[in-house]
Design a protein around this motif. Structure first.
Motif, short mmCIF file in Angstrom:
data_model
loop_
_atom_site.label_atom_id
_atom_site.label_comp_id
_atom_site.label_asym_id
_atom_site.label_seq_id
_atom_site.Cartn_x
_atom_site.Cartn_y
_atom_site.Cartn_z
N TYR A 139 -2.38 6.22 0.35
CA TYR A 139 -3.57 5.39 0.54
C TYR A 139 -3.82 5.12 2.01
O TYR A 139 -4.96 5.19 2.48
N ALA A 142 -12.15 -4.00 9.45
CA ALA A 142 -12.30 -2.91 8.48
C ALA A 142 -10.95 -2.62 7.82
O ALA A 142 -10.89 -2.39 6.60
N MET A 143 -9.87 -2.63 8.60
CA MET A 143 -8.54 -2.40 8.02
C MET A 143 -8.22 -3.50 7.01
O MET A 143 -7.68 -3.24 5.93
N ASN A 190 0.81 -1.22 0.00
CA ASN A 190 0.00 0.00 0.00
C ASN A 190 0.85 1.27 0.00
O ASN A 190 1.84 1.36 0.72
N ASP A 203 -10.41 -5.14 5.29
CA ASP A 203 -11.27 -4.87 4.12
C ASP A 203 -10.66 -3.80 3.22
O ASP A 203 -10.88 -3.82 2.01
N TYR A 204 -9.91 -2.87 3.81
CA TYR A 204 -9.20 -1.84 3.03
C TYR A 204 -7.87 -2.36 2.49
O TYR A 204 -7.16 -1.64 1.79
N THR A 253 -10.64 8.36 6.21
CA THR A 253 -11.99 7.92 5.82
C THR A 253 -12.65 7.08 6.91
O THR A 253 -13.78 7.34 7.31
N TYR A 254 -11.93 6.09 7.40
CA TYR A 254 -12.54 5.16 8.36
C TYR A 254 -12.62 5.73 9.76
O TYR A 254 -13.67 5.69 10.40
N ARG A 279 -5.35 8.05 3.54
CA ARG A 279 -6.76 8.16 3.14
C ARG A 279 -7.64 7.19 3.92
O ARG A 279 -8.75 7.54 4.35
N VAL A 280 -7.15 5.96 4.14
CA VAL A 280 -7.92 4.98 4.92
C VAL A 280 -8.13 5.50 6.35
O VAL A 280 -9.26 5.47 6.86
#
Length: 97
Positions: A37, A82-83, A33, A85-86, A44-45, A40-41
Motif C-alpha cells: 500500500y 496528502a499522506m 499499512n 489523507d492516505y 500514485t501521489y 502504491r501511495v
C-alpha cells in the motif's frame, strides 16, 4: 526647490532575496499499512517509479522513516496532508542537508 523636485539622495538598496530554505516531508513507519500500500501511495501521489517507491518504502520499513519530498514549506505541508489523507504518518521539517 519646487514641491515636485526631489533632493539628491544616495541610497544603497540590496534587493537580493534571502534564499528559500528547503523543507522535507518525512513518512514514518507504522504498524497499520501494508508495504504494498505504501508503494502504491508513493507511486500514485508522487508519480514515483516502482523502483523509487519501493526504495522509499523499504527505508520507511527498515529505518523507521524516509524523506519522500523536499521543497518549499507550503508545498511540503500540502504533501504531508496528502499522506495523512492516505492514512500514512508524515511530518514536515527543515531540511538538514
Amino acid at each position: 526647490m519646487s514641491p515636485l523636485a526631489t533632493p539628491d539622495i544616495e541610497e544603497s538598496v540590496d534587493l537580493s532575496a534571502a534564499p528559500l530554505e528547503p523543507w522535507e516531508v518525512v513518512v514514518w513507519n507504522d504498524p497499520v499499512n501494508l508495504m504494498s500500500y505504501v508503494v502504491r501511495v508513493f507511486r500514485t501521489y508522487f508519480g514515483y517509479s516502482l523502483e523509487r517507491a519501493t526504495v522509499l518504502m523499504r527505508q520507511v520499513h527498515h529505518d523507521g522513516q524516509a524523506i519522500v519530498a523536499t521543497g518549499p514549506r507550503e508545498t511540503m505541508e500540502v504533501h504531508a496532508q496528502a499522506m495523512h489523507d492516505y492514512g500514512l504518518w508524515a511530518t514536515v521539517r527543515k531540511a538538514t542537508r
